[in-house]
Design an enzyme around this catalytic site. Sequence first.
Site, PDB file in Angstrom:
ATOM      1  N   ASP A  58       0.806  -1.221   0.000  1.00 25.99           N
ATOM      2  CA  ASP A  58       0.000   0.000   0.000  1.00 25.99           C
ATOM      3  C   ASP A  58       0.838   1.269   0.000  1.00 25.99           C
ATOM      4  OD1 ASP A  58       0.819  -0.631   2.568  1.00 25.99           O
ATOM      5  OD2 ASP A  58      -1.064  -0.075   3.538  1.00 25.99           O
ATOM      6  N   GLU A  81       9.897 -10.129  -2.285  1.00 24.20           N
ATOM      7  CA  GLU A  81      10.860  -9.028  -2.410  1.00 24.20           C
ATOM      8  C   GLU A  81      12.304  -9.501  -2.467  1.00 24.20           C
ATOM      9  OE1 GLU A  81       7.177  -7.341  -0.374  1.00 24.20           O
ATOM     10  OE2 GLU A  81       8.440  -9.131  -0.113  1.00 24.20           O
ATOM     11  N   HIS A 146       0.603   0.116  10.583  1.00 24.56           N
ATOM     12  CA  HIS A 146       0.980  -1.239  10.197  1.00 24.56           C
ATOM     13  C   HIS A 146       2.348  -1.188   9.514  1.00 24.56           C
ATOM     14  CE1 HIS A 146      -0.890   0.499   6.629  1.00 24.56           C
ATOM     15  NE2 HIS A 146      -0.298  -0.430   5.889  1.00 24.56           N
ATOM     16  N   HIS A 147       3.070  -2.276   9.542  1.00 27.37           N
ATOM     17  CA  HIS A 147       4.432  -2.428   9.017  1.00 27.37           C
ATOM     18  C   HIS A 147       5.480  -1.717   9.872  1.00 27.37           C
ATOM     19  CE1 HIS A 147       2.468  -4.321   5.785  1.00 27.37           C
ATOM     20  NE2 HIS A 147       2.511  -3.373   4.855  1.00 27.37           N
ATOM     21  N   GLY A 445      27.532 -15.467  -1.769  1.00 28.83           N
ATOM     22  CA  GLY A 445      27.128 -16.864  -1.682  1.00 28.83           C
ATOM     23  C   GLY A 445      25.794 -17.114  -1.009  1.00 28.83           C
ATOM     24  N   ASP A 475      19.198 -29.045  -6.413  1.00 25.02           N
ATOM     25  CA  ASP A 475      17.847 -29.237  -5.901  1.00 25.02           C
ATOM     26  C   ASP A 475      17.639 -28.502  -4.582  1.00 25.02           C
ATOM     27  OD1 ASP A 475      19.683 -30.971  -4.722  1.00 25.02           O
ATOM     28  OD2 ASP A 475      18.296 -32.660  -4.581  1.00 25.02           O
ATOM     29  N   ASN A 502      20.838 -34.229  -6.412  1.00 19.26           N
ATOM     30  CA  ASN A 502      21.728 -35.122  -5.658  1.00 19.26           C
ATOM     31  C   ASN A 502      21.274 -35.235  -4.201  1.00 19.26           C
ATOM     32  OD1 ASN A 502      22.502 -32.547  -4.874  1.00 19.26           O
ATOM     33  ND2 ASN A 502      24.426 -32.602  -6.031  1.00 19.26           N
ATOM     34  N   GLY A 504      20.037 -33.161  -1.892  1.00 20.65           N
ATOM     35  CA  GLY A 504      20.342 -32.255  -0.791  1.00 20.65           C
ATOM     36  C   GLY A 504      21.434 -31.256  -1.091  1.00 20.65           C
ATOM     37  N   GLU A 508      27.450 -28.291   1.162  1.00 17.60           N
ATOM     38  CA  GLU A 508      27.487 -28.371   2.623  1.00 17.60           C
ATOM     39  C   GLU A 508      27.978 -29.743   3.086  1.00 17.60           C
ATOM     40  OE1 GLU A 508      27.212 -25.625   3.707  1.00 17.60           O
ATOM     41  OE2 GLU A 508      25.675 -24.477   2.693  1.00 17.60           O
TER      42      GLU A 508
END
Length: 598
Positions: A58, A81, A146-147, A445, A475, A502, A504, A508
């Site tokens: 708004d 956003e 609001h916000h 990253g 994925d 793969n 996951g 990591e």
Amino acid sequence: MDTAASQLHAEVNRLQHELQTLKVQYHAEDDELITVSEYILKRLEQLNVKSIFGVPGDFNMPFLDYIEDHPTIEWIGTCNELNAAYAADGYARVKEHSIGVVVTTFGVGELSAINGVAGAFSEMVPVLHIVGVPSTTQLKNKPMLHHTLGNGKFDVYTKAAENVTIAQAILMNKAQAAVEIDRILTECITNARPVYLTIPMDLTSEKISAKRLKVELSRAPPPNDPNVESYVLDEIMELVDDAKQDVVVLVDACAIRHDLRQEVDDLLVKTRFPVYAAPMGKTAVSEEHERYGGIYIGSVTDPSIKERVENANLILSIGALKSDFNTGMFTYHIPATHTIELHSDHTLVRHAKFPGIGMKSLLPKLTERLSKYQEGASRIPVPHYKLDVPKESDDKISHAYFWPRVGKFFRKQDIIVAETGTSNFGVLDVPMPDKSVFVSQILYGSIGWATACTLGAALAGRDKCLGRTILFTGDGSMQLTVQEISTMTRHKLTPIIFVLNNKGYNIERHLHGLDRKYNDIADWKWTSLLTTLGDMEGKMSKSYMVRSKSELNKLLDDDEFANAGKIQLVEVIMDKYDTPRALQAAADLTAKMAAGQV
């Protein structure tokens, strides 16, 4: 550049622009009045912006009316956003000499976008973040709107933005609106960093003079001190003489961000020095250039390239960003005594730093003086780096096979976007065709960045009449920002999306927790995504699953697929633990660093 010098430079630029503007205003016969919103859009039009990304709220919708009614700038409504900020980042990276623009609403919208803006700040990408805020009366009286946080603090979001933008303009009256808009846009384009602009709802339609628009914003960096510059050139020439012409050029990201492509090309043509690139500088120089030798990543580098770069008598580094992944976990084995570094706002000659001597002005002068070495430098061999498709005994798709194979699929002028992690490390070694554009986020990253970035990159590619847009992502990463596929479909973009399945978070796993459950994800029916996210009749898209080398080769050799006439998704089934060579090397170095062994 330190804070004081940066502020002084900004003030000098502002005063120069004001002087030019006053001259124009003095001689102008008429004084056309336009709204504050129209003024902003006119400036963006001058910067060749044709797409603006964001989500309606708004507090920003009065401004969105002006965007939607603009004849040449298109509103690209995104699913959230954060993705809008990622898309603006991708747009600016591909459409050099322009900027990315994201529009959000006060508080909730801008905080959602801030991670994407932070990534653009980290990686030196020019993005304008426009925030629609409450009216000037509300900003002064601070009711419980609001916000807000409900505590009367309306400036907390601006304070957050100050940490991830180089300049901010908080519009509170129409008298200073044009001056403030020009100030931050100039900062954005000269420093290649994001800026922040708030527009109160009641100012969007306020009328101001259009005279300033007759003076375009300056992109010129501050001039170098001629005496210091001359001294620096003499020092560099002495080092080149001592190096007996054994000089290697190493190009990095800031050569792209600060508009040095042409100057670097001129240097290579006139000197014939061998040239290599850091990961963030990939495609800054054509990888088909006859003097191009490949990517240098410290200890992660292919051994033949590593030996050539590290054994050179002198390195001329242009636009370096020495982050961990960009330097092979800080394993550059190039002593400062053998290095000259050219940056946008300073020059390093061995251990001596020369603030204010920027490469944009320095490099052309240096090139002219170095051209006398062309004959000798031409005799230094530069083996052209090749990445052959290996012959493997089984039919599984391994990383060792996949990346060289898709390298054969690339064409000139392709835009190649790689997600942080597996895809980025996998594609680094792949030589890319002339005039192709490589886009990645190696320093910041942020997982999921690449998918939403692809939206902006594809729109910029359309503006520039480039070739295909090709995304490589995992994925795990895709699940964070997958919604933006619907926006690509809505705007009839046709990227080719390779999803490496793969099971996951591959990067990591190899950095820590190989078998930990936190690196696992829920599997999706990937080949149903395109029809779910926008192409409900199944006429505008096509999806594939490849499980073997033979299936992959058949698809890549298919002309209809390769011509990218519609949006396409390829699910590539890979082993859960397989990983690219460069990623495994980086992971090993990370483990050693954590254990104090490096």
